[in-house]
Design a protein around this motif. Structure first.
Motif, short mmCIF file in Angstrom:
data_model
loop_
_atom_site.label_atom_id
_atom_site.label_comp_id
_atom_site.label_asym_id
_atom_site.label_seq_id
_atom_site.Cartn_x
_atom_site.Cartn_y
_atom_site.Cartn_z
N ARG A 1 -26.47 -20.37 39.27
CA ARG A 1 -25.78 -20.77 38.04
C ARG A 1 -24.26 -20.66 38.15
N GLY A 2 -23.74 -21.10 39.28
CA GLY A 2 -22.30 -21.16 39.47
C GLY A 2 -21.66 -19.92 40.05
N ASP A 3 -22.43 -18.86 40.23
CA ASP A 3 -21.88 -17.61 40.78
C ASP A 3 -22.37 -17.38 42.21
N LEU A 4 -21.54 -16.74 43.03
CA LEU A 4 -21.97 -16.30 44.35
C LEU A 4 -22.70 -14.97 44.16
N VAL A 5 -23.99 -14.96 44.49
CA VAL A 5 -24.83 -13.79 44.25
C VAL A 5 -24.78 -12.83 45.44
N GLU A 6 -24.86 -13.40 46.64
CA GLU A 6 -24.97 -12.56 47.83
C GLU A 6 -24.61 -13.38 49.05
N THR A 7 -24.04 -12.76 50.04
CA THR A 7 -23.77 -13.43 51.31
C THR A 7 -23.99 -12.43 52.44
N GLY A 8 -24.42 -12.95 53.60
CA GLY A 8 -24.66 -12.05 54.71
C GLY A 8 -25.27 -12.76 55.89
N ASP A 9 -25.54 -12.00 56.94
CA ASP A 9 -26.19 -12.50 58.14
C ASP A 9 -27.60 -12.98 57.79
N CYS A 10 -28.06 -14.04 58.49
CA CYS A 10 -29.35 -14.66 58.18
C CYS A 10 -30.49 -13.65 58.20
N ARG A 11 -30.63 -12.89 59.27
CA ARG A 11 -31.76 -11.96 59.39
C ARG A 11 -31.68 -10.86 58.32
N GLN A 12 -30.46 -10.43 58.01
CA GLN A 12 -30.31 -9.39 56.98
C GLN A 12 -30.77 -9.90 55.62
N ILE A 13 -30.40 -11.14 55.28
CA ILE A 13 -30.79 -11.71 53.98
C ILE A 13 -32.30 -11.88 53.91
N LEU A 14 -32.91 -12.34 55.00
CA LEU A 14 -34.36 -12.59 55.01
C LEU A 14 -35.18 -11.31 55.01
N SER A 15 -34.69 -10.28 55.68
CA SER A 15 -35.48 -9.05 55.83
C SER A 15 -35.11 -7.97 54.82
N ALA A 16 -33.87 -8.01 54.30
CA ALA A 16 -33.46 -6.95 53.36
C ALA A 16 -32.48 -7.51 52.32
N PRO A 17 -32.90 -8.49 51.53
CA PRO A 17 -32.00 -9.02 50.49
C PRO A 17 -31.66 -7.93 49.47
N ARG A 18 -30.40 -7.89 49.09
CA ARG A 18 -29.95 -6.82 48.19
C ARG A 18 -30.15 -7.14 46.72
N GLN A 19 -30.02 -8.41 46.35
CA GLN A 19 -30.06 -8.79 44.95
C GLN A 19 -31.45 -9.29 44.54
N ASP A 20 -31.83 -9.03 43.28
CA ASP A 20 -33.14 -9.44 42.79
C ASP A 20 -33.32 -10.95 42.88
N TYR A 21 -32.25 -11.71 42.59
CA TYR A 21 -32.36 -13.17 42.62
C TYR A 21 -32.66 -13.65 44.04
N THR A 22 -32.00 -13.06 45.03
CA THR A 22 -32.24 -13.43 46.43
C THR A 22 -33.67 -13.08 46.83
N ARG A 23 -34.12 -11.91 46.41
CA ARG A 23 -35.49 -11.49 46.72
C ARG A 23 -36.50 -12.48 46.11
N MET A 24 -36.22 -12.93 44.88
CA MET A 24 -37.11 -13.88 44.24
C MET A 24 -37.15 -15.20 45.02
N LEU A 25 -35.97 -15.69 45.45
CA LEU A 25 -35.91 -16.95 46.19
C LEU A 25 -36.68 -16.85 47.51
N VAL A 26 -36.43 -15.79 48.26
CA VAL A 26 -37.07 -15.64 49.58
C VAL A 26 -38.58 -15.50 49.43
N SER A 27 -39.00 -14.68 48.48
CA SER A 27 -40.43 -14.41 48.33
C SER A 27 -41.19 -15.59 47.72
N SER A 28 -40.46 -16.60 47.20
CA SER A 28 -41.12 -17.79 46.64
C SER A 28 -41.58 -18.76 47.71
N VAL A 29 -41.12 -18.59 48.96
CA VAL A 29 -41.53 -19.48 50.04
C VAL A 29 -43.02 -19.27 50.31
#
Length: 543
Positions: free
Chosen positions: A237-265
């Protein structure tokens, strides 16, 4: 000798960029976005529809609609030059020479009345002083580099004469012909089948490694992200939520929104068992479809197709584009007449039936794009009631049934007087599903019904299909090129290649122990088949 500090400078630096509407709204649509992209690096910008990903990428190209959107703050530095402050002439010079873009839909990006050779040549004609012969040589060479076959023929072809994957390769050739420093790719593989998608991703990586091109890849597909990203930028929604290395985001996302996106796959692990004890709703026997005249112009789109769909069962048809999936679906629906064979629905062969009024009530179709399949001038109530009224139901009763059906797809009856444009993509698809099931059909045909949706919305719609199936006992013929989706929702699978069935059976058998090389190739082409997105870890090795 090149200064080390210069080589460390990012090719692209987005600094505190804010984008607003004209006139300004209560809140900017993109707010304070910052990230860098270095030479040879791929940064994936991910998020749901409406997150601001594409608007941000259009700002980098200077392509924001001037009467609707404007950048109100920040800088976009391309090799240190702020593209937001340059003249129109300078921006035109930078496009293609320093920054290029690959769009999502090549059929709209390409001119239908010009050959593709002319269109790639146009980039060189505008930006270089090369002779016609030299430009032609460079175009053919680039076509070979993007692995197009028979480049002389392709050069003379029009967009409609090429496959989807070939058209996307042409768009990539146009984008890279001048060897830009930065490539922006906006959902370039969303509508492609898994094998073509894998080829396009590999191609972009190859060309990137050869030229050291910086790549910004805009997508909502974390499967694709896991294959190509060096770093990830997550927007919501127009905000930068999280940024990081690919493996770090996929294996240990810090934000709830990122976790929701990854786990929806969706997982590649099949979930649904076949329903072998249920009665048959659909039997397709020896179905074939030929187009054109016998001889030179004849095309065999489907050959000797035989399969069954049982009550309450979701049977998937998978395969590449051009495999014949949609042709079979259209023959079953009788949107086109099969050349040979039987389509037996609830014991009646509907293939030879000429009066299709009764057939239409028993079989309903859900198309890929609900925005195109819903009439924009009709309210949701009118769209849902139309079929019921046409088959003799009084309007008051039809309205009540439409309201109940909307609630079945988790939408309130209060939305009935709205129009399609007032809903999100996921809501429109729910409405399209409601319009189909309100008729209480024996068979529902869903043709790529979730392929264009965000992963989170896709997960909701898939759950909706299962919920409706359990509550109504409806049978579903589910056409898809996404093996992850098929694994989650289908009881049985039919695998098609070049108009023929090469394998079929229970989903768990087809996906975990395929017997045909083509099926194995499809599975191998699926993005990140060895990653468990729901649990943020690699899949355990099979014993």
């Amino acid at each position: 000798m090149t200064n080390q500090a210069e080589t460390d400078l990012p090719v692209l630096s987005v600094r505190n960029v804010t984008i607003d509407t004209i006139p300004g709204g209560a809140k900017p649509i993109v707010r304070d976005i910052s990230f860098d992209v270095r030479a040879g690096e791929t940064v994936c910008v991910v998020g749901e529809s409406g997150s601001g990903k594409s608007v941000t990428s259009m700002a980098m190209m200077g392509l924001l609609p001037k009467d609707a959107l404007r950048v109100t703050g920040g800088q976009i530095l391309l090799d240190g030059e702020d593209v937001l402050s340059v003249s129109e002439g300078r921006m035109r010079a930078l496009r293609a020479s320093k920054v290029s873009m690959v769009f999502q839909e090549p059929m709209t990006a390409l001119n239908p009345v010009k050959t593709v050779g002319e269109q790639v040549d146009e980039v060189l004609r505008i930006h270089t002083k090369d002779s016609r012969a030299e430009r032609r040589r460079k175009v053919l060479s680039m076509m070979e580099r993007v692995h197009l076959p028979d480049v002389e023929r392709i050069y003379r072809s029009y967009p409609h004469q090429l496959s989807g994957g070939q058209r996307q390769r042409i768009v990539i050739a146009m984008a890279l012909i001048l060897r830009p420093r930065l490539l922006l790719a906006d959902e370039p593989t969303t509508a492609l089948d898994v094998t073509t998608q894998k080829q396009i991703l590999k191609l972009i990586k190859e060309l990137q490694e050869e030229e050291g091109t910086a790549v910004v890849f805009v997508t909502h597909d974390f499967g694709v992200v896991s294959e190509i990203a060096d770093r990830i930028v997550v927007m919501n929604r127009g905000d930068l939520v999280e940024t990081g290395d690919c493996r770090q985001i996929l294996s240990a996302p810090r934000q709830d929104y990122t976790r929701m996106l990854v786990s929806s796959v969706p997982s590649m692990q099949p979930r649904c068992a076949p329903l072998t004890d249920q009665p048959k709703v659909l039997e397709v026997v020896g179905l074939s479809k030929r187009y054109g005249k016998p001889g030179k112009s004849e095309v065999l789109a489907a050959s000797d197709i035989t399969f069954t769909v049982r009550k309450g069962e979701i049977t998937g048809i998978i395969g590449e584009s051009g495999s014949g999936k949609s042709t079979v679906a259209r023959c079953v629906m009788r949107l086109t007449d099969p050349t040979e064979g039987a389509v037996v629905l609830q014991g009646q062969d509907i293939a030879p039936v000429r009066n299709l009024r009764a057939v239409r009530q028993k079989v309903q179709y859900i198309f890929q794009d609900p925005y195109r399949s819903l009439n924009p001038r009709r309210t949701i109530a009118q769209s849902l009631m139309e079929g019921l009224v046409n088959y003799g139901m009084p309007e008051r009763e039809a309205r009540e049934k439409a309201a109940r059906t909307l609630e079945l797809v988790n939408l309130p009856a209060a939305v009935m007087e709205r129009y399609p444009h007032q809903f999100s993509g996921g809501q429109r698809q729910r409405i399209a599903i409601a319009r189909a099931i309100v008729m209480e059909p024996d068979l529902l045909i869903a043709d790529e019904a979730v392929s264009a949706l965000d992963v989170s919305v896709q997960a909701q719609v898939l759950a909706l299909f299962e919920d409706i199936r359990e509550r109504t006992g409806i049978s579903v013929l589910f056409i898809t090129h996404d093996l992850r989706v098929a694994a989650q929702i289908c009881n049985a699978l039919v695998v098609m290649q070049k108009g023929c069935i090469v394998e079929q059976g229970a989903t768990r058998d087809v996906l975990t122990n395929p017997s045909h090389p083509y099926t194995r190739a499809l599975i191998d082409a699926a993005p990140a088949p060895d990653w468990d997105f729901q649990n943020f870890r690699p899949l355990p090795l099979a014993v």
